[in-house]
Design a protein around this motif. Structure first.
Motif, mmCIF file in Angstrom:
data_model
loop_
_atom_site.group_PDB
_atom_site.id
_atom_site.type_symbol
_atom_site.label_atom_id
_atom_site.label_comp_id
_atom_site.label_asym_id
_atom_site.label_seq_id
_atom_site.Cartn_x
_atom_site.Cartn_y
_atom_site.Cartn_z
ATOM 1 N N LEU A 103 3.897 3.894 20.651
ATOM 2 C CA LEU A 103 3.064 3.915 21.849
ATOM 3 C C LEU A 103 1.737 4.576 21.535
ATOM 4 O O LEU A 103 1.662 5.468 20.694
ATOM 5 N N THR A 104 0.710 4.148 22.242
ATOM 6 C CA THR A 104 -0.565 4.837 22.230
ATOM 7 C C THR A 104 -0.831 5.300 23.650
ATOM 8 O O THR A 104 -0.850 4.479 24.574
ATOM 9 N N LEU A 105 -0.998 6.598 23.840
ATOM 10 C CA LEU A 105 -1.224 7.171 25.163
ATOM 11 C C LEU A 105 -2.632 7.720 25.255
ATOM 12 O O LEU A 105 -3.097 8.414 24.347
ATOM 13 N N GLN A 106 -3.297 7.403 26.354
ATOM 14 C CA GLN A 106 -4.589 8.014 26.659
ATOM 15 C C GLN A 106 -4.391 8.779 27.953
ATOM 16 O O GLN A 106 -4.301 8.183 29.025
ATOM 17 N N VAL A 107 -4.285 10.098 27.822
ATOM 18 C CA VAL A 107 -3.932 10.931 28.976
ATOM 19 C C VAL A 107 -4.867 12.122 29.135
ATOM 20 O O VAL A 107 -4.430 13.236 29.373
ATOM 21 N N GLY A 108 -6.169 11.866 28.995
ATOM 22 C CA GLY A 108 -7.146 12.893 29.295
ATOM 23 C C GLY A 108 -7.561 13.778 28.146
ATOM 24 O O GLY A 108 -8.352 14.699 28.333
ATOM 25 N N TYR A 109 -7.054 13.536 26.962
ATOM 26 C CA TYR A 109 -7.496 14.296 25.803
ATOM 27 C C TYR A 109 -8.686 13.583 25.173
ATOM 28 O O TYR A 109 -8.962 12.420 25.482
ATOM 29 N N SER A 110 -9.370 14.228 24.258
ATOM 30 C CA SER A 110 -10.516 13.605 23.592
ATOM 31 C C SER A 110 -10.081 12.539 22.603
ATOM 32 O O SER A 110 -10.904 11.795 22.096
ATOM 33 N N HIS A 111 -8.802 12.458 22.346
ATOM 34 C CA HIS A 111 -8.256 11.483 21.403
ATOM 35 C C HIS A 111 -7.035 10.812 22.037
ATOM 36 O O HIS A 111 -6.443 11.335 22.981
ATOM 37 N N SER A 112 -6.661 9.677 21.508
ATOM 38 C CA SER A 112 -5.431 9.047 21.986
ATOM 39 C C SER A 112 -4.252 9.654 21.228
ATOM 40 O O SER A 112 -4.385 10.092 20.089
ATOM 41 N N VAL A 113 -3.091 9.681 21.882
ATOM 42 C CA VAL A 113 -1.893 10.282 21.305
ATOM 43 C C VAL A 113 -0.955 9.158 20.871
ATOM 44 O O VAL A 113 -0.634 8.269 21.661
ATOM 45 N N GLU A 114 -0.547 9.199 19.613
ATOM 46 C CA GLU A 114 0.363 8.193 19.063
ATOM 47 C C GLU A 114 1.788 8.743 19.108
ATOM 48 O O GLU A 114 2.039 9.868 18.699
ATOM 49 N N VAL A 115 2.734 7.919 19.580
ATOM 50 C CA VAL A 115 4.142 8.304 19.633
ATOM 51 C C VAL A 115 4.928 7.251 18.864
ATOM 52 O O VAL A 115 4.869 6.073 19.199
ATOM 53 N N GLU A 116 5.638 7.691 17.830
ATOM 54 C CA GLU A 116 6.467 6.772 17.044
ATOM 55 C C GLU A 116 7.880 6.736 17.615
ATOM 56 O O GLU A 116 8.420 7.775 17.993
ATOM 57 N N ALA A 117 8.474 5.563 17.647
ATOM 58 C CA ALA A 117 9.842 5.418 18.152
ATOM 59 C C ALA A 117 10.833 5.774 17.053
ATOM 60 O O ALA A 117 10.779 5.211 15.967
ATOM 61 N N PRO A 118 11.757 6.711 17.307
ATOM 62 C CA PRO A 118 12.790 7.009 16.313
ATOM 63 C C PRO A 118 13.744 5.821 16.163
ATOM 64 O O PRO A 118 13.734 4.893 16.990
ATOM 65 N N VAL A 133 11.851 3.864 28.151
ATOM 66 C CA VAL A 133 12.463 4.234 26.884
ATOM 67 C C VAL A 133 13.898 3.721 26.937
ATOM 68 O O VAL A 133 14.651 4.073 27.840
ATOM 69 N N THR A 134 14.285 2.870 25.974
ATOM 70 C CA THR A 134 15.631 2.302 25.972
ATOM 71 C C THR A 134 16.305 2.555 24.639
ATOM 72 O O THR A 134 15.642 2.662 23.605
ATOM 73 N N GLY A 135 17.638 2.634 24.673
ATOM 74 C CA GLY A 135 18.413 2.837 23.462
ATOM 75 C C GLY A 135 19.888 2.983 23.796
ATOM 76 O O GLY A 135 20.283 2.992 24.965
ATOM 77 N N SER A 136 20.708 3.131 22.767
ATOM 78 C CA SER A 136 22.149 3.233 22.987
ATOM 79 C C SER A 136 22.648 4.680 23.006
ATOM 80 O O SER A 136 23.729 4.949 23.505
ATOM 81 N N ASP A 137 21.880 5.618 22.484
ATOM 82 C CA ASP A 137 22.277 7.027 22.438
ATOM 83 C C ASP A 137 21.652 7.764 23.626
ATOM 84 O O ASP A 137 20.439 7.943 23.688
ATOM 85 N N LEU A 140 19.490 10.867 22.801
ATOM 86 C CA LEU A 140 18.229 10.542 22.136
ATOM 87 C C LEU A 140 17.233 9.914 23.102
ATOM 88 O O LEU A 140 16.041 10.237 23.057
ATOM 89 N N VAL A 141 17.698 9.051 23.999
ATOM 90 C CA VAL A 141 16.814 8.441 25.002
ATOM 91 C C VAL A 141 16.210 9.532 25.878
ATOM 92 O O VAL A 141 14.998 9.562 26.123
ATOM 93 N N GLY A 142 17.047 10.457 26.349
ATOM 94 C CA GLY A 142 16.561 11.549 27.185
ATOM 95 C C GLY A 142 15.603 12.465 26.457
ATOM 96 O O GLY A 142 14.599 12.915 27.024
ATOM 97 N N GLN A 143 15.879 12.742 25.181
ATOM 98 C CA GLN A 143 15.011 13.632 24.404
ATOM 99 C C GLN A 143 13.654 13.001 24.149
ATOM 100 O O GLN A 143 12.616 13.653 24.269
ATOM 101 N N VAL A 144 13.624 11.709 23.807
ATOM 102 C CA VAL A 144 12.352 11.018 23.563
ATOM 103 C C VAL A 144 11.541 10.962 24.850
ATOM 104 O O VAL A 144 10.331 11.195 24.846
ATOM 105 N N ALA A 145 12.196 10.670 25.982
ATOM 106 C CA ALA A 145 11.497 10.648 27.267
ATOM 107 C C ALA A 145 10.927 12.031 27.591
ATOM 108 O O ALA A 145 9.790 12.148 28.065
ATOM 109 N N ALA A 146 11.683 13.087 27.325
ATOM 110 C CA ALA A 146 11.205 14.454 27.576
ATOM 111 C C ALA A 146 10.027 14.797 26.658
ATOM 112 O O ALA A 146 9.084 15.473 27.081
#
Length: 178
Positions: A103-118, A133-137, A140-146
């Motif tokens: 994911l690429t997030l633009q949330v008010g910082y001077s730069h975009s934030v990159e999030v890699e999917a485990p 966020v979807t997955g079988s664990d 892990l789904v809850g942790q990535v969302a958090a």
């Protein structure tokens, strides 16, 4: 007796469970999950169900009984149906875009934030202000969302930030004139 722990976990069609030593492996259409079982807890796989037993009524064993039954139930649900956690982005100019597996997030910082999917996690971006966020664990789904929510937590004055879908943000009054 634990009300949660005494219920057997039924294994739906298309899901296989096997126990080798203290390692329980559950395989389904959405992948394979493994869990190491505590030495004091007994797990039996038979007749299309998984049962969890404890040796006695000690406090620790009662707690582990319910815990492992819940973990096993989450594994079975995860490999058969999967888990999904949705996030909303609130704020002027705040948006998300899918980029490959990340994911690429633009949330008010001077730069975009990159999030890699485990491994085992997938991102969906149906609109620029919603992320799924979807997955079988389940854990892990809850942790990535958090972790995604922690990039820009909702602030209490205007409510801007990343929040779980349906989450209510307690708002504060701003400054008053006078």
């Amino acid at each position: 007796m634990s009300r949660i722990g005494k219920e057997p976990v039924t294994i739906p069609d298309g899901v296989e469970a096997s126990l080798e030593g203290r390692i329980l492996t559950v395989t389904g259409s959405r992948g394979t999950l493994t869990q190491e079982i505590h030495p004091d807890i007994r797990v039996e796989v038979a007749d299309g169900a998984i049962t969890v037993r404890r040796p006695d009524d000690e406090r620790e064993h009662r707690a582990l009984h319910g815990l492992f039954r819940s973990l096993i139930a989450n594994m079975v649900t995860g490999v058969s149906q999967g888990y999904r956690r949705e996030l909303e982005i609130v704020g002027v100019g705040y948006r998300a875009a899918a980029r490959g597996k990340g994911l690429t997030l633009q949330v008010g910082y001077s730069h975009s934030v990159e999030v890699e999917a485990p491994e085992g996690i997938a991102f969906e971006v149906p609109t620029p202000t919603r992320i799924a966020v979807t997955g079988s664990d389940k854990q892990l789904v809850g942790q990535v969302a958090a972790d995604i929510r922690a990039i820009r937590r909702p602030e209490p004055y205007k409510g801007k930030g990343i929040r779980y879908a349906g989450e209510q943000i307690r708002r504060k009054a701003g400054k008053t004139a006078g």
